[in-house]
Design an enzyme around this catalytic site. Structure first.
Site, short mmCIF file in Angstrom:
data_model
loop_
_atom_site.label_atom_id
_atom_site.label_comp_id
_atom_site.label_asym_id
_atom_site.label_seq_id
_atom_site.Cartn_x
_atom_site.Cartn_y
_atom_site.Cartn_z
N LYS A 56 1.96 -35.71 22.07
CA LYS A 56 2.59 -36.02 23.33
C LYS A 56 2.31 -37.46 23.75
CE LYS A 56 0.99 -31.53 24.96
NZ LYS A 56 -0.03 -30.92 25.82
N GLY A 57 1.28 -38.03 23.15
CA GLY A 57 0.77 -39.33 23.63
C GLY A 57 1.79 -40.44 23.69
N GLU A 112 4.19 -44.24 17.63
CA GLU A 112 2.89 -43.64 17.98
C GLU A 112 2.28 -44.37 19.18
OE1 GLU A 112 0.99 -41.31 17.77
OE2 GLU A 112 0.67 -40.50 15.77
N ASP A 113 1.45 -43.65 19.90
CA ASP A 113 0.71 -44.32 20.97
C ASP A 113 -0.54 -45.01 20.43
OD1 ASP A 113 -0.21 -41.74 20.41
OD2 ASP A 113 -1.21 -41.55 22.32
N ASP A 116 -5.90 -44.14 15.07
CA ASP A 116 -7.35 -44.12 15.15
C ASP A 116 -7.87 -43.99 13.70
OD1 ASP A 116 -9.94 -43.58 15.98
OD2 ASP A 116 -9.37 -42.16 17.51
N VAL A 166 -10.12 -44.82 25.24
CA VAL A 166 -9.09 -45.26 26.18
C VAL A 166 -8.18 -44.11 26.59
CG1 VAL A 166 -9.04 -47.70 25.55
CG2 VAL A 166 -7.68 -46.09 24.22
N ASP A 172 -4.53 -39.27 26.64
CA ASP A 172 -5.24 -38.31 27.49
C ASP A 172 -6.71 -38.19 27.13
OD1 ASP A 172 -4.77 -36.93 24.95
OD2 ASP A 172 -5.52 -35.15 25.99
N ARG A 178 -2.85 -39.03 31.38
CA ARG A 178 -1.69 -39.60 30.69
C ARG A 178 -0.82 -40.44 31.63
NH1 ARG A 178 -1.31 -37.00 25.63
NH2 ARG A 178 -1.90 -34.82 25.59
C1 PRP Z 1 -3.44 -38.83 19.00
C2 PRP Z 1 -2.39 -39.90 18.81
C3 PRP Z 1 -2.12 -39.85 17.35
C4 PRP Z 1 -3.43 -39.40 16.76
C5 PRP Z 1 -4.15 -40.58 16.19
O1 PRP Z 1 -2.80 -37.61 19.16
O2 PRP Z 1 -1.25 -39.66 19.57
O3 PRP Z 1 -1.08 -38.95 17.04
O4 PRP Z 1 -4.22 -38.85 17.82
O5 PRP Z 1 -5.38 -40.20 15.67
P1 PRP Z 1 -5.74 -40.36 14.13
O6 PRP Z 1 -5.29 -41.73 13.70
O7 PRP Z 1 -7.25 -40.24 14.14
O8 PRP Z 1 -5.10 -39.26 13.37
P2 PRP Z 1 -3.55 -36.29 19.67
O9 PRP Z 1 -3.86 -35.41 18.50
O10 PRP Z 1 -4.71 -36.69 20.54
O11 PRP Z 1 -2.43 -35.55 20.52
P3 PRP Z 1 -1.60 -36.05 21.81
O12 PRP Z 1 -0.77 -37.22 21.37
O13 PRP Z 1 -0.79 -34.86 22.18
O14 PRP Z 1 -2.59 -36.45 22.88
#
Ligand code: PRP
Length: 195
Positions: A56-57, A112-113, A116, A166, A172, A178
């Site tokens: 969702k990010g 992507e947001d 990581d 962050v 989130d 968010r």
């Molecule tokens: C976050 C973000 C990426 C992912 C990055 O999503 O939106 O999709 O983590 O992390 P990584 O590089 O370690 O794989 P999250 O799973 O937190 O879900 P959300 O977007 O719904 O908050």
């Protein structure tokens, strides 16, 4: 009844009180998204284009990004989840929602947001490449290169940021924060770490 942990609960006057500093402010985000939109306008003029937002990010970034794009395009959404929850990614990814559209022969940008560890994107790239798009590129608002565990090529990065927790602008903690209009650093006490 709310399932929110107490420290994220509805007793707060404002979510802003949980932020230790603003890392990227609204004006800076807006300016950078205009630049990213211009890149897409240049690179995808006269080309079929499908933007895929990873829920969702990325919803807020996606919503602002497509309004900075002037070339015709379509949008679609995927949802993934890493097993486990909390501050760090577990490295195992599952698909919660797949695309509605076929991407075969299409030019796709994954939006992507944040990147990581890179596990989510690495997995998505693998399964989407199997569907034989004409091209598949990645645009992320935020990148945390220090946290990378798998090597992936990211085509466009809004902001490269240090390894801080962050939230805001789609990101989130415990599904909250968010809506903050900036990228802020969450106070460590909120996720149970010493200040
Ligand atoms: C976050 C973000 C990426 C992912 C990055 O999503 O939106 O999709 O983590 O992390 P990584 O590089 O370690 O794989 P999250 O799973 O937190 O879900 P959300 O977007 O719904 O908050």
């Amino acid at each position: 009844m709310s399932t929110l942990p107490h420290r994220l609960g509805f007793d707060k006057v404002s979510l802003h009180q949980d932020i230790s500093k603003v890392l990227v402010d609204e004006i800076t985000i807006r300016k950078r998204i205009r630049e990213l939109g211009d890149i897409i306008n240049r690179e995808y003029a006269h080309k079929d284009l499908l933007l895929v937002s990873v829920l969702k990010g990325s919803i807020i970034f996606m919503a602002d990004l497509i309004r900075s794009i002037t070339v015709p395009h379509e949008i679609d959404f995927m949802a993934t989840s890493s097993y486990g929850s909390g501050v760090s990614s577990s490295g195992v990814v599952r698909i919660l929602k797949d695309l509605n559209t076929s991407i075969e022969g299409r030019n796709v940008i994954l939006v992507e947001d944040i990147i990581d560890s890179g596990h989510t994107l690495s997995y998505l790239l693998r399964i989407l490449q199997e569907r034989r798009p004409a091209s598949l590129r990645i645009m992320t608002l935020l990148d945390k290169p220090e946290r990378r565990e798998v090597n992936i090529h990211v085509d466009w990065v809004g902001f490269s940021i240090p390894n801080e927790f962050v939230v805001g602008y789609g990101l989130d903690y415990g599904e909250v924060y968010r809506n903050l209009p900036f990228i802020g650093v969450l106070k460590p006490s909120i996720y149970g770490a010493p200040e």
